[in-house]
Design an enzyme around this catalytic site. Structure first.
Site, mmCIF file in Angstrom:
data_model
loop_
_atom_site.group_PDB
_atom_site.id
_atom_site.type_symbol
_atom_site.label_atom_id
_atom_site.label_comp_id
_atom_site.label_asym_id
_atom_site.label_seq_id
_atom_site.Cartn_x
_atom_site.Cartn_y
_atom_site.Cartn_z
ATOM 1 N N LYS A 133 -0.583 7.749 7.517
ATOM 2 C CA LYS A 133 -0.195 9.034 6.907
ATOM 3 C C LYS A 133 0.518 8.742 5.605
ATOM 4 C CE LYS A 133 -0.229 13.529 7.897
ATOM 5 N NZ LYS A 133 -1.154 14.311 8.728
HETATM 6 P P1 NAD Z 1 -1.231 24.197 4.398
HETATM 7 O O1 NAD Z 1 -0.439 23.681 3.269
HETATM 8 O O2 NAD Z 1 -2.632 24.651 4.154
HETATM 9 O O3 NAD Z 1 -0.437 25.393 5.117
HETATM 10 C C1 NAD Z 1 0.876 25.286 5.550
HETATM 11 C C2 NAD Z 1 1.347 26.658 5.979
HETATM 12 O O4 NAD Z 1 2.645 26.562 6.561
HETATM 13 C C3 NAD Z 1 1.473 27.639 4.811
HETATM 14 O O5 NAD Z 1 0.982 28.892 5.204
HETATM 15 C C4 NAD Z 1 2.967 27.703 4.583
HETATM 16 O O6 NAD Z 1 3.375 28.938 4.032
HETATM 17 C C5 NAD Z 1 3.475 27.566 6.003
HETATM 18 N N1 NAD Z 1 4.878 27.193 6.069
HETATM 19 C C6 NAD Z 1 5.511 26.223 5.352
HETATM 20 N N2 NAD Z 1 6.809 26.205 5.672
HETATM 21 C C7 NAD Z 1 7.006 27.165 6.602
HETATM 22 C C8 NAD Z 1 8.118 27.627 7.319
HETATM 23 N N3 NAD Z 1 9.320 27.085 7.147
HETATM 24 N N4 NAD Z 1 7.950 28.648 8.212
HETATM 25 C C9 NAD Z 1 6.731 29.197 8.393
HETATM 26 N N5 NAD Z 1 5.625 28.795 7.740
HETATM 27 C C10 NAD Z 1 5.767 27.799 6.860
HETATM 28 O O7 NAD Z 1 -1.192 23.046 5.519
HETATM 29 P P2 NAD Z 1 -2.215 22.810 6.712
HETATM 30 O O8 NAD Z 1 -3.199 21.810 6.261
HETATM 31 O O9 NAD Z 1 -2.651 24.106 7.266
HETATM 32 O O10 NAD Z 1 -1.266 22.063 7.752
HETATM 33 C C11 NAD Z 1 -0.447 22.775 8.676
HETATM 34 C C12 NAD Z 1 -0.095 21.867 9.828
HETATM 35 O O11 NAD Z 1 -1.301 21.408 10.449
HETATM 36 C C13 NAD Z 1 0.676 20.604 9.456
HETATM 37 O O12 NAD Z 1 1.537 20.256 10.517
HETATM 38 C C14 NAD Z 1 -0.430 19.562 9.330
HETATM 39 O O13 NAD Z 1 0.073 18.244 9.513
HETATM 40 C C15 NAD Z 1 -1.310 19.987 10.473
HETATM 41 N N6 NAD Z 1 -2.681 19.509 10.379
HETATM 42 C C16 NAD Z 1 -3.475 19.776 9.305
HETATM 43 C C17 NAD Z 1 -4.784 19.328 9.283
HETATM 44 C C18 NAD Z 1 -5.734 19.656 8.172
HETATM 45 O O14 NAD Z 1 -6.911 19.323 8.293
HETATM 46 N N7 NAD Z 1 -5.324 20.312 7.107
HETATM 47 C C19 NAD Z 1 -5.275 18.564 10.351
HETATM 48 C C20 NAD Z 1 -4.453 18.317 11.443
HETATM 49 C C21 NAD Z 1 -3.160 18.804 11.446
#
Ligand code: NAD
Length: 439
Positions: A129
């Site tokens: 990561k």
């Molecule tokens: P992203 O940047 O697209 O979205 C993040 C979201 O979280 C946004 O809507 C943001 O407004 C919200 N957010 C941030 N701080 C916040 C808070 N304090 N309270 C409420 N909402 C808040 O990111 P993503 O890719 O959707 O990732 C989200 C989660 O999923 C992370 O934990 C990431 O590690 C995990 N994840 C992502 C992927 C992927 O393919 N993108 C894969 C596996 C896991």
């Protein structure tokens, strides 16, 4: 010649430290949660437990300075990380996060969860990561590009299509991956599409990658709901985080007939008893950078999100959201972890006592890395699959992995998290044992 020291008697304690010196006990953060999760699985590992210490130590940590020239001519410095937790099963694989709260402990934990996740769905990767401690919203597009390129160049010594393959995570997207791919390619002198996944389709990206994590969340959600006799039609869904993972998960549940009654992001918390129009909310969020200001819903305080009654709760934002402080208040039948590490071990126990099923991150959000694996394979062969083919393979892998984990949980009477760790850690430690220790 100096004689070699005599081997210590077998009962003597090993001359190694329990914790690395670069992380003090008081700063364990998400890494501390991960260590507790590992401790829970060790009794289930049989003879492989002798290798378990490997899981508690990242293989390699790189901390880099990322200096960039800002638009006004000054030079700003950001701290960047790339952690390769374990590469016994193949190259490191895991996303890159740009966020002002990124810490080494967080990146270490996220890299370890990638090792577990990749082994749980049996893709041939280890875990890694990366992240940069920056609020990308404060940078211009040019500054963001320079920051991404310099970070990529700095970690270029340890990444590569056969070494470690980054992907998008919080606040990074297809454009970020295009810049990373180009920077790496410029440095090595030839176009190397397989160095990152989650790229634009026109640059060697895969169809279906953008939606893959949400589709995986939905797929395991359907499987878990069936086992709980929970019908999706009219089921109430609450989603925290409305980015890539949260918005796609919400959309797929809504399309299956569920009511998305609450959505929270960094900007607002919205509630609608009759269900939100997810597609309209996606358009609003894309236009305004968040869900705040969306008219067709009631606005709640951010803490009130945890009081919303639902059938399915999907944390899809950041770590440590469901804690001892709010786990007792949550009224839902199951939690599907779209985010990585959203539930602390203490909260896990509270939810289990209250008979709330938790489908853990290490299986629930594995859809993203599964399609990343498809992307990497397609890049190597320069032969691209149809979206239908990708979605079908994704759904098959997710269903099979979930069924295997469910069976272990049932047999051993453990949580789905511990069951996923059992399946994954056995795979990782088995390869560790087969490979043996170098030298
Ligand atoms: P992203 O940047 O697209 O979205 C993040 C979201 O979280 C946004 O809507 C943001 O407004 C919200 N957010 C941030 N701080 C916040 C808070 N304090 N309270 C409420 N909402 C808040 O990111 P993503 O890719 O959707 O990732 C989200 C989660 O999923 C992370 O934990 C990431 O590690 C995990 N994840 C992502 C992927 C992927 O393919 N993108 C894969 C596996 C896991």
């Amino acid at each position: 010649m100096t004689p070699l020291p005599h081997p210590a008697p077998p009962s003597a304690p090993l001359p190694t430290h329990a914790l690395p010196s670069y992380l003090h006990a008081a700063e364990l953060g998400p890494w501390g949660n991960y260590l507790q999760q590992v401790d829970r699985v060790i009794p289930h590992l049989g003879p492989l437990a002798r290798w378990a210490e490997t899981l508690k130590r990242p293989k390699r940590i790189l901390v880099v300075d990322v200096p960039i020239q800002m638009d006004d001519g000054r030079v700003a410095h950001f701290e960047g990380y790339r952690v390769q937790h374990n590469v016994s099963r193949g190259p490191g694989k895991g996303g890159v996060r740009f966020h002002q709260d990124v810490t080494l402990s967080e990146v270490m934990a996220l890299s370890a969860w990638m090792s577990i996740k990749n082994a749980a769905v049996n893709v041939p990767y280890g875990g890694a990561k990366g992240g940069v401690r920056v609020d990308p919203k404060t940078l211009s597009l040019g500054e963001l590009e320079r920051m991404t390129r310099r970070y990529t160049s700095e970690i270029g010594i340890i990444i590569g299509p056969n070494k470690d393959i980054p992907a998008p995570d919080v606040n990074t997207n297809e454009q970020t991956m295009a810049w990373m791919m180009d920077t790496y390619s410029m440095n090595v002198g030839s176009t190397t599409t397989g160095v990152v996944t989650g790229k634009p389709v026109d640059l060697g990206g895969s169809l279906g990658r953008r939606e893959a994590t949400g589709r995986g969340v939905f797929t395991v959600g359907v499987e878990a709901a069936r086992r709980l006799d929970l019908h999706l039609l009219d089921a109430r869904v609450a989603v925290q985080g409305f980015g890539n993972v949260g918005s796609v998960s919400a959309k797929l549940f809504a399309e299956a007939g569920a009511r998305v009654v609450a959505v929270q992001d960094h900007s607002a918390t919205l509630y609608a008893e009759a269900g939100l129009d997810v597609a309209a909310l996606q358009r609003h969020a894309a236009e305004h950078g968040g869900i705040a200001g969306y008219a067709h819903a009631q606005s709640l305080s951010s803490d009130a999100f945890w009081d919303v009654e639902s059938d399915i709760l999907i944390p899809a934002a950041l770590e440590q959201q469901i804690t001892e402080a709010n786990a007792g208040r949550i009224r839902t039948r199951m939690v599907i972890e779209g985010a990585n590490g959203p539930t602390t071990p203490a909260a896990d126990d509270i939810l289990a006592d209250r008979n709330i099923l938790v489908v853990p991150d290490v299986i629930a959000n594995a859809g993203g890395v599964t399609v990343s694996y498809f992307e990497w394979v397609q890049d190597f062969s320069s032969f691209f699959w149809s979206e239908d083919e990708i979605n079908q393979r994704l759904v098959r892998i997710m269903r099979e992995a979930f069924a295997a984990v469910w069976a272990v949980a049932d047999e051993r009477r453990v949580s789905l998290r511990t069951a996923t760790f059992i399946v994954a850690c056995k795979r990782i430690l088995h390869t560790r044992e087969l490979r043996g220790l170098y030298p």
